[in-house]
Design a protein around this motif. Structure first.
Motif, short mmCIF file in Angstrom:
data_model
loop_
_atom_site.label_atom_id
_atom_site.label_comp_id
_atom_site.label_asym_id
_atom_site.label_seq_id
_atom_site.Cartn_x
_atom_site.Cartn_y
_atom_site.Cartn_z
N GLU A 128 -6.70 1.12 1.56
CA GLU A 128 -5.78 1.98 2.28
C GLU A 128 -4.61 1.14 2.76
O GLU A 128 -4.78 0.16 3.48
CB GLU A 128 -6.48 2.65 3.47
CG GLU A 128 -5.59 3.68 4.15
CD GLU A 128 -6.30 4.41 5.29
OE1 GLU A 128 -6.51 5.62 5.17
OE2 GLU A 128 -6.66 3.73 6.28
N GLN A 129 -3.40 1.54 2.34
CA GLN A 129 -2.21 0.77 2.64
C GLN A 129 -1.31 1.54 3.61
O GLN A 129 -1.22 2.76 3.56
CB GLN A 129 -1.40 0.52 1.35
CG GLN A 129 -2.18 -0.11 0.23
CD GLN A 129 -1.91 -1.59 0.10
OE1 GLN A 129 -1.35 -2.20 0.99
NE2 GLN A 129 -2.32 -2.17 -0.99
N LEU A 130 -0.64 0.78 4.46
CA LEU A 130 0.43 1.32 5.27
C LEU A 130 1.71 1.12 4.47
O LEU A 130 1.87 0.10 3.80
CB LEU A 130 0.50 0.58 6.60
CG LEU A 130 1.19 1.27 7.79
CD1 LEU A 130 0.53 2.61 8.10
CD2 LEU A 130 1.17 0.36 9.00
N ALA A 131 2.63 2.09 4.51
CA ALA A 131 3.80 2.00 3.65
C ALA A 131 5.04 2.57 4.33
O ALA A 131 4.95 3.39 5.25
CB ALA A 131 3.55 2.73 2.33
N ARG A 150 -5.08 11.31 -2.94
CA ARG A 150 -3.95 11.27 -3.86
C ARG A 150 -2.69 11.83 -3.22
O ARG A 150 -1.89 12.49 -3.86
CB ARG A 150 -4.26 12.04 -5.14
CG ARG A 150 -5.24 11.32 -6.06
CD ARG A 150 -4.61 10.06 -6.62
NE ARG A 150 -5.53 9.35 -7.48
CZ ARG A 150 -5.31 8.13 -7.95
NH1 ARG A 150 -4.23 7.49 -7.59
NH2 ARG A 150 -6.17 7.54 -8.73
N ALA A 151 -2.49 11.59 -1.94
CA ALA A 151 -1.30 12.03 -1.24
C ALA A 151 -0.76 10.90 -0.38
O ALA A 151 -1.52 10.17 0.26
CB ALA A 151 -1.59 13.25 -0.36
N VAL A 152 0.57 10.74 -0.39
CA VAL A 152 1.23 9.81 0.50
C VAL A 152 1.63 10.62 1.72
O VAL A 152 2.59 11.37 1.70
CB VAL A 152 2.48 9.18 -0.17
CG1 VAL A 152 3.11 8.15 0.74
CG2 VAL A 152 2.13 8.58 -1.51
N ILE A 180 3.27 -2.23 3.50
CA ILE A 180 3.44 -3.20 4.57
C ILE A 180 2.07 -3.59 5.12
O ILE A 180 1.10 -2.83 5.02
CB ILE A 180 4.35 -2.68 5.70
CG1 ILE A 180 3.77 -1.41 6.34
CG2 ILE A 180 5.74 -2.41 5.18
CD1 ILE A 180 4.58 -0.90 7.52
N HIS A 181 2.00 -4.77 5.69
CA HIS A 181 0.75 -5.28 6.24
C HIS A 181 0.41 -4.56 7.55
O HIS A 181 1.30 -4.17 8.31
CB HIS A 181 0.84 -6.78 6.51
CG HIS A 181 1.04 -7.60 5.28
ND1 HIS A 181 0.06 -7.78 4.33
CD2 HIS A 181 2.12 -8.30 4.83
CE1 HIS A 181 0.51 -8.56 3.36
NE2 HIS A 181 1.76 -8.87 3.64
N ALA A 227 4.01 5.90 6.15
CA ALA A 227 2.99 6.70 5.46
C ALA A 227 1.74 5.88 5.21
O ALA A 227 1.71 4.66 5.36
CB ALA A 227 3.55 7.22 4.14
N LYS A 228 0.68 6.58 4.80
CA LYS A 228 -0.56 5.94 4.38
C LYS A 228 -0.87 6.37 2.95
O LYS A 228 -0.66 7.52 2.57
CB LYS A 228 -1.72 6.34 5.30
CG LYS A 228 -1.75 5.58 6.61
CD LYS A 228 -3.05 5.87 7.37
CE LYS A 228 -3.18 4.99 8.60
NZ LYS A 228 -4.48 5.21 9.29
N ILE A 229 -1.40 5.42 2.18
CA ILE A 229 -1.74 5.69 0.79
C ILE A 229 -2.89 4.78 0.38
O ILE A 229 -2.99 3.64 0.86
CB ILE A 229 -0.53 5.47 -0.16
CG1 ILE A 229 -0.91 5.74 -1.62
CG2 ILE A 229 0.05 4.08 0.02
CD1 ILE A 229 0.28 5.66 -2.58
#
Length: 276
Positions: free
Chosen positions: A146-149, A89-91, A163-164, A138-140
Motif C-alpha cells: 500500500e503506497q501513499l501517492a 484497484r482504485a486510487v 511517496i514514503h 491518495a492511497k494505492i
C-alpha cells in the motif's frame, strides 16, 4: 508505453478509469559477471547452506525474522487474502494540499496516468488541479504494497508520484557529526551568497548529462568497433563411441579393479637355540 497497472481514480463521487505507465527508466550501464578464464556468464544458484543442495522456487517460503535465527513463516495464501482485503484497484484521493508542503525527501517513483475511457472526468480533474494549484494525496496498492501517492499535473498529463510514509524516512537528527551551530563569519556568509547569486539560473533539465555513463558507452563502442571483445568458450562435446565393442571394452577398463602389488615374502622364522 507499457501499462503496468489498471484501475481508477476516485475523489468524492467522481470515478475516472486510468492506466499507469512508468514515467522514468533506469539507464545505468549493466554488466554481466563472467568467469575470467573462459568468459562464460556466472550462474547464481539458490543453495541451502544446511542441506548443501540447490533449492527450487516451489520449495521456498517467506519468513520474517523475529529474533536471530528464528522466523515466522507466512504462506502465500495468507498474504493473498490480506492483499485482496485492501486492494480495490482504485486510487482514492483523500486530501488536497499545496505541493510545496511536501519535502522532496518523501518522493519515490513517478508514473504517468492515462485515461482508460472517461476522458471528460480526466480533463475535469486535470483542470481543477491546475486552477486550484493543489495536488491530491491518495492511497494505492502496487505490487502487494500500500503506497501513499501525490496526484498532480505535469505537461498537461496527470502524474502519480508515490511517496514514503513518515516512518520510512530516517530522522535527520540521527545523522552523525552534524555541527550544532554555524561557526562562520558575516563576511563568509556574504561571499557564499554572492557566489550562489552568480550561479543562479533557470532550471533546464536538458543541460545536465550523465558524463560517466557516456564515457562507459564510448569505451564499449570503441572496443566493439575494434573487435576487442571476448566470446563464450564452447563446451567440448563428450566423445561418442561408435563401435559397440570399443565402448564395452572402455567401460570394462575403467571399472577394472587395480591389481594388487605383490607382497614381500615372509622371512623364515629364526631358529631357537633349542632347536636342532
Amino acid at each position: 508505453m507499457h501499462t503496468m497497472w489498471k484501475g481508477s481514480i476516485s475523489f468524492g463521487l467522481v470515478n475516472i478509469p486510468i492506466k499507469l505507465h512508468a514515467a522514468t527508466e533506469d539507464k545505468d550501464v549493466k554488466f554481466r559477471s563472467l568467469h575470467k578464464e573462459c568468459h562464460t556468464p556466472i550462474k547464481y544458484e539458490k543453495i541451502c547452506p544446511a542441506c548443501e543442495k540447490e533449492v527450487e522456487n516451489q520449495q521456498i517460503v517467506k519468513g520474517y525474522e523475529v529474533a536471530k535465527g528464528k522466523f515466522v513463516v507466512v504462506e502465500e495464501d495468507e498474504l493473498k487474502e490480506l492483499k485482496e482485503a485492501v486492494e480495490e484497484r482504485a486510487v482514492e484521493i483523500i486530501d488536497f494540499i499545496k505541493l510545496e508542503e511536501i519535502d522532496p525527501i518523501y518522493f519515490n517513483r513517478t508514473y504517468y496516468m492515462s485515461p482508460d475511457g472517461g476522458n471528460k472526468a480526466y480533463g475535469l480533474l486535470r483542470k481543477a488541479l491546475s486552477e486550484s494549484e493543489k495536488v491530491g494525496i491518495a492511497k494505492i496498492v502496487i505490487r502487494s504494497k500500500e503506497q501513499l501517492a501525490v496526484i498532480r499535473v505535469y505537461q498537461d498529463t496527470l502524474v502519480m508520484e508515490t511517496i514514503h510514509y513518515p516512518d520510512e524516512v530516517r530522522k535527520a537528527a540521527d545523522v552523525p557529526n552534524v555541527p550544532a551551530a554555524d561557526n562562520v563569519t558575516k563576511k563568509e556568509i556574504d561571499t557564499a551568497i554572492l557566489l550562489i547569486d552568480q550561479l543562479t539560473t533557470t532550471f533546464d533539465p536538458e543541460k545536465y548529462k550523465d558524463e560517466y555513463r557516456s564515457k562507459v558507452l564510448e569505451l564499449i563502442q570503441a572496443k566493439q568497433t575494434g573487435r576487442d571483445f571476448v566470446t563464450v568458450k564452447e563446451k567440448e562435446p563428450a566423445a561418442q563411441m561408435t563401435d559397440l565393442m570399443a565402448a564395452l571394452q572402455a567401460s570394462i577398463d575403467r571399472t577394472k579393479p587395480k591389481s594388487k602389488r605383490p607382497g614381500r615374502p615372509k622371512k623364515a622364522a629364526a631358529k631357537t637355540s633349542g632347536g636342532k
